[in-house]
Design a protein around this motif. Structure first.
Motif, PDB file in Angstrom:
ATOM      1  N   VAL A  61      33.740  30.573   8.740  1.00  0.00           N
ATOM      2  CA  VAL A  61      35.190  30.773   8.784  1.00  0.00           C
ATOM      3  C   VAL A  61      35.535  32.187   9.265  1.00  0.00           C
ATOM      4  O   VAL A  61      36.543  32.397   9.920  1.00  0.00           O
ATOM      5  CB  VAL A  61      35.814  30.524   7.393  1.00  0.00           C
ATOM      6  N   LEU A  62      34.674  33.124   8.930  1.00  0.00           N
ATOM      7  CA  LEU A  62      34.970  34.513   9.263  1.00  0.00           C
ATOM      8  C   LEU A  62      34.185  34.988  10.480  1.00  0.00           C
ATOM      9  O   LEU A  62      33.936  36.191  10.642  1.00  0.00           O
ATOM     10  CB  LEU A  62      34.677  35.413   8.057  1.00  0.00           C
ATOM     11  N   PHE A  66      34.381  29.826  14.183  1.00  0.00           N
ATOM     12  CA  PHE A  66      35.679  29.319  13.735  1.00  0.00           C
ATOM     13  C   PHE A  66      36.750  29.630  14.777  1.00  0.00           C
ATOM     14  O   PHE A  66      37.611  28.794  15.072  1.00  0.00           O
ATOM     15  CB  PHE A  66      36.073  29.921  12.379  1.00  0.00           C
ATOM     16  N   LEU A  87      36.712  24.622   7.536  1.00  0.00           N
ATOM     17  CA  LEU A  87      37.331  25.184   6.325  1.00  0.00           C
ATOM     18  C   LEU A  87      36.964  24.375   5.087  1.00  0.00           C
ATOM     19  O   LEU A  87      36.656  24.929   4.035  1.00  0.00           O
ATOM     20  CB  LEU A  87      38.861  25.186   6.465  1.00  0.00           C
ATOM     21  N   ASN A  91      33.785  25.201   1.825  1.00  0.00           N
ATOM     22  CA  ASN A  91      34.338  25.430   0.499  1.00  0.00           C
ATOM     23  C   ASN A  91      33.980  24.207  -0.359  1.00  0.00           C
ATOM     24  O   ASN A  91      34.676  23.195  -0.341  1.00  0.00           O
ATOM     25  CB  ASN A  91      35.855  25.607   0.615  1.00  0.00           C
ATOM     26  N   HIS A  94      36.652  22.643  -2.470  1.00  0.00           N
ATOM     27  CA  HIS A  94      37.627  21.865  -1.706  1.00  0.00           C
ATOM     28  C   HIS A  94      37.050  20.477  -1.417  1.00  0.00           C
ATOM     29  O   HIS A  94      37.708  19.453  -1.628  1.00  0.00           O
ATOM     30  CB  HIS A  94      37.942  22.607  -0.403  1.00  0.00           C
ATOM     31  N   ARG A 165      31.532  36.617  -4.810  1.00  0.00           N
ATOM     32  CA  ARG A 165      31.868  36.086  -3.490  1.00  0.00           C
ATOM     33  C   ARG A 165      33.160  35.274  -3.505  1.00  0.00           C
ATOM     34  O   ARG A 165      33.759  35.054  -2.462  1.00  0.00           O
ATOM     35  CB  ARG A 165      30.777  35.117  -3.009  1.00  0.00           C
ATOM     36  N   SER A 166      33.513  34.754  -4.658  1.00  0.00           N
ATOM     37  CA  SER A 166      34.636  33.829  -4.696  1.00  0.00           C
ATOM     38  C   SER A 166      35.281  33.823  -6.069  1.00  0.00           C
ATOM     39  O   SER A 166      34.630  34.134  -7.076  1.00  0.00           O
ATOM     40  CB  SER A 166      34.120  32.424  -4.370  1.00  0.00           C
ATOM     41  N   ASP A 167      36.561  33.456  -6.096  1.00  0.00           N
ATOM     42  CA  ASP A 167      37.266  33.375  -7.373  1.00  0.00           C
ATOM     43  C   ASP A 167      36.908  32.102  -8.136  1.00  0.00           C
ATOM     44  O   ASP A 167      37.313  31.926  -9.281  1.00  0.00           O
ATOM     45  CB  ASP A 167      38.774  33.421  -7.154  1.00  0.00           C
TER      46      ASP A 167
ATOM     47  N   PHE B   7      40.224  33.787   2.782  1.00  0.00           N
ATOM     48  CA  PHE B   7      39.357  32.660   2.452  1.00  0.00           C
ATOM     49  C   PHE B   7      38.656  32.877   1.103  1.00  0.00           C
ATOM     50  O   PHE B   7      38.020  33.906   0.893  1.00  0.00           O
ATOM     51  CB  PHE B   7      38.329  32.485   3.569  1.00  0.00           C
ATOM     52  N   LEU B   8      38.823  31.925   0.217  1.00  0.00           N
ATOM     53  CA  LEU B   8      38.209  31.886  -1.115  1.00  0.00           C
ATOM     54  C   LEU B   8      38.778  32.931  -2.091  1.00  0.00           C
ATOM     55  O   LEU B   8      38.192  33.163  -3.141  1.00  0.00           O
ATOM     56  CB  LEU B   8      36.684  32.011  -1.052  1.00  0.00           C
ATOM     57  N   ARG B   9      39.893  33.558  -1.734  1.00  0.00           N
ATOM     58  CA  ARG B   9      40.554  34.447  -2.681  1.00  0.00           C
ATOM     59  C   ARG B   9      41.712  33.699  -3.349  1.00  0.00           C
ATOM     60  O   ARG B   9      42.073  32.604  -2.951  1.00  0.00           O
ATOM     61  CB  ARG B   9      41.034  35.719  -1.991  1.00  0.00           C
ATOM     62  N   ALA B  10      42.329  34.343  -4.348  1.00  0.00           N
ATOM     63  CA  ALA B  10      43.260  33.619  -5.229  1.00  0.00           C
ATOM     64  C   ALA B  10      44.359  32.865  -4.469  1.00  0.00           C
ATOM     65  O   ALA B  10      44.633  31.702  -4.765  1.00  0.00           O
ATOM     66  CB  ALA B  10      43.878  34.602  -6.219  1.00  0.00           C
ATOM     67  N   TYR B  12      44.335  31.745  -1.458  1.00  0.00           N
ATOM     68  CA  TYR B  12      43.768  30.624  -0.701  1.00  0.00           C
ATOM     69  C   TYR B  12      43.548  29.422  -1.629  1.00  0.00           C
ATOM     70  O   TYR B  12      43.816  28.281  -1.265  1.00  0.00           O
ATOM     71  CB  TYR B  12      42.452  31.039  -0.036  1.00  0.00           C
ATOM     72  N   TRP B  13      43.091  29.705  -2.843  1.00  0.00           N
ATOM     73  CA  TRP B  13      42.888  28.610  -3.805  1.00  0.00           C
ATOM     74  C   TRP B  13      44.210  27.912  -4.129  1.00  0.00           C
ATOM     75  O   TRP B  13      44.246  26.697  -4.334  1.00  0.00           O
ATOM     76  CB  TRP B  13      42.234  29.122  -5.091  1.00  0.00           C
ATOM     77  N   ILE B  16      44.826  25.472  -1.391  1.00  0.00           N
ATOM     78  CA  ILE B  16      43.954  24.292  -1.493  1.00  0.00           C
ATOM     79  C   ILE B  16      44.438  23.393  -2.636  1.00  0.00           C
ATOM     80  O   ILE B  16      44.475  22.167  -2.518  1.00  0.00           O
ATOM     81  CB  ILE B  16      42.483  24.725  -1.746  1.00  0.00           C
ATOM     82  N   PRO B  29      46.375  26.106   4.725  1.00  0.00           N
ATOM     83  CA  PRO B  29      45.055  26.747   4.702  1.00  0.00           C
ATOM     84  C   PRO B  29      44.570  27.120   6.103  1.00  0.00           C
ATOM     85  O   PRO B  29      43.965  28.167   6.293  1.00  0.00           O
ATOM     86  CB  PRO B  29      44.161  25.680   4.066  1.00  0.00           C
ATOM     87  N   ALA B  33      43.589  30.935   7.293  1.00  0.00           N
ATOM     88  CA  ALA B  33      42.265  31.299   7.811  1.00  0.00           C
ATOM     89  C   ALA B  33      42.376  31.840   9.233  1.00  0.00           C
ATOM     90  O   ALA B  33      41.658  32.763   9.617  1.00  0.00           O
ATOM     91  CB  ALA B  33      41.339  30.088   7.769  1.00  0.00           C
ATOM     92  N   GLN B  36      43.359  35.393   9.164  1.00  0.00           N
ATOM     93  CA  GLN B  36      42.325  36.310   8.684  1.00  0.00           C
ATOM     94  C   GLN B  36      41.259  36.587   9.735  1.00  0.00           C
ATOM     95  O   GLN B  36      40.744  37.705   9.836  1.00  0.00           O
ATOM     96  CB  GLN B  36      41.664  35.742   7.417  1.00  0.00           C
TER      97      GLN B  36
END
Lengths: 298, 206
Positions: A61-62, A66, A87, A91, A94, A165-167, B7-10, B12-13, B16, B29, B33, B36
């Motif tokens: 993605v980064l 992408f 995406l 994840n 997801h 790495r992730s929340d 991506f994958l931060r609060a 973004y969640w 989703i 989403p 992305a 970013q």
């Protein structure tokens, strides 16, 4: 008739089974009325020259992959992997949500949020999921973000590691098996199937073999679709279609009683020449045809 | 209004979560992305008709043409790296690529790097038109927009005519570079007042 860009990078072109697969796509495409050209992922300016784009490099993605996919999507080209699939599949939480919504069987899973991490009750987790527990970061390929926790200390350690790495971190019931089924789906239809036999004593596609220090890859065993249990194929198709209409490799575990659970849906699955697909298979041309005629587009 | 949709931060969640529950989110989403990823962001901005910086993928330190700015594709343009001379190129390239492990863009430094806060398409900066274009394209309710303030050739200081100037009285125009998060908690009282005001306006990015 479509002109298809095979978007690659130096690393994918340098890997022999992938380089041979690229040649197989290019050589077989004219039999279905298409042409294939290999381009580098940094050559964005060339993308508008094509009718369809087929990414054959690690998606991120980064990263540039992408961006190439997103650009092709914005131009209205058919693109595999499309940016939505990248995406979603990068994840795991997801994907898990989509699978559950579609009624696809998966191992029992707990999504642990940042707040949940602080108040992690390891005993309750083991009571619910059994032991050991599989800990997954949402994003990571080739088993790089999947670990096993056998006790509270290991669980906390792995959760802390992945939480950087992730929340969100996934905790999942461990399903033992000697191999994973890999079901390949493209354009909403089955493509191929194989078994990934783990290194002896291992439990992941890339793992340490018993008594060895270094990591090994699983052995690939192609299996004709006609010889694959119907439930495995049905479940693979259901899981892929829950994510989209691109190219997916669905990892499935089959228990002794014949029941199955989906472990993961991968975008951009590995397709090695004489690995997942035999060297002389008609599937090389079939893949290009499906990308060109049925690949997702905006 | 999380502000940080990386991506994958609060934030973004939250997007989703909305999608899985059948709720339309803004941004989507995919928009988040795209905003970013520095390369995806510039390609999409150009497609939407926004004037963008001149850029290419940086392949090696030797191929860089100073003066330029190195921007990691992974985003976060506030962590961009200026290359002023051939001499500083190898070190800056190493830093920007984290020793060759990540892709970076080489952006031609046609003017000084500037940034502005954008709140639901509105900015108090003189470059408010760019803020509106970014809102329409990416749908991010809160963000920091980075751009290069490029001198407009042949034009001189005209107190009433110039939308922005470079500090020397010469008019400039903005070339879009990228987007950074703007967490709600980082808004000043002035920004919050602006947000309160625009929240009463009927508006949509489409």
């Amino acid at each position: 008739m479509a002109h298809v860009a095979l978007v690659t990078e130096a690393a994918s072109r340098a890997r022999t089974p992938e380089a041979r697969a690229m040649r197989a796509y290019a050589e077989s495409a004219p039999s279905r009325g298409h042409s294939v050209e290999v381009i580098d992922v940094a050559d964005f300016h060339r993308i508008p020259e094509f009718d369809a784009v087929f990414l054959r490099l690690d998606t991120n993605v980064l990263g540039l992959s992408f961006a190439a996919s997103r650009y092709a999507w914005g131009l209205g080209l058919r693109v595999v992997d499309d940016p939505r699939s990248i995406l979603t599949c990068m994840n795991k939480a997801h994907t898990q949500g989509l699978l559950e919504r579609a009624g696809v069987p998966t191992p029992e899973t707990i999504l642990l949020t940042r707040a949940g991490k602080e108040s992690l009750d390891a005993d309750a987790v083991f009571a619910e999921l059994g032991s050991p527990v599989v800990v997954k970061a949402p994003s990571g390929a080739f088993s790089s973000a999947v670990e096993m926790a056998r006790d509270a200390e290991q669980l906390r350690h792995q959760v802390t590691r992945f939480a950087s790495r992730s929340d969100v971190v996934l905790l999942q019931r461990f399903v033992p098996s000697a191999f994973d089924w890999r079901v390949g789906v493209l354009g909403g239809e089955l493509l191929y199937a194989c078994r990934y036999r783990f290194p002896k004593g291992g439990w992941r596609v890339r793992d340490k073999a018993e008594g060895e220090g270094r990591m090994r890859w699983a052995r690939i065993e192609p299996v004709p679709l006609a010889e694959v249990p119907e439930l495995v194929l049905e479940t693979g198709l259901l899981a892929a279609n829950a994510v989209g209409t691109g190219l997916y490799g669905v990892d499935i575990k089959e228990s002794e009683d014949g029941s199955v659970v989906v472990i993961e849906v991968n975008d951009n699955p590995n397709i090695d020449y004489d690995g997942e697909i035999a060297a002389d298979s008609p599937l090389w041309a079939e893949i290009i045809d499906r990308v060109a005629t049925r690949g997702p587009r905006a | 209004m999380c502000g940080d949709y990386r991506f994958l931060r609060a934030g973004y969640w939250a997007l989703i979560d909305a999608e899985l529950n059948g709720v339309t989110s803004q941004p989507s989403p995919l928009q988040a992305a795209t905003a970013q990823n520095a390369a995806a962001c510039l390609l999409e901005a150009k497609r939407a008709g926004i004037d963008c910086v001149t850029w290419r993928v940086a392949r090696s330190a030797e191929s860089l043409e100073p003066p330029c700015i190195l921007v990691p594709v992974a985003g976060l343009t506030d962590a961009s790296y200026e290359v002023r001379s051939k001499r500083s190129a190898p070190m800056q390239f190493r830093r920007a690529t984290q020793n060759g492990t990540r892709a970076v863009l080489e952006v031609r430094a046609d003017g000084p790097l500037r940034s502005m806060k954008m709140v639901v398409g509105v900015s108090t900066s003189p470059e408010f038109r760019l803020a509106w274009q970014v809102w329409r394209t990416f749908g991010l309710p809160l963000c920091v927009i980075h751009y290069l303030a490029v001198p407009v050739p042949g034009e001189h200081a005209e107190p009433d005519a110039a939308p922005a100037e470079n500090g020397n009285g010469h008019p400039t125009r903005p070339l879009f570079l990228g987007i950074d998060p703007l967490p709600l908690g980082e808004l000043s009282q002035r920004d919050l007042d602006l947000l309160e005001e625009v929240s009463t306006w009927p508006m949509s990015p489409s």
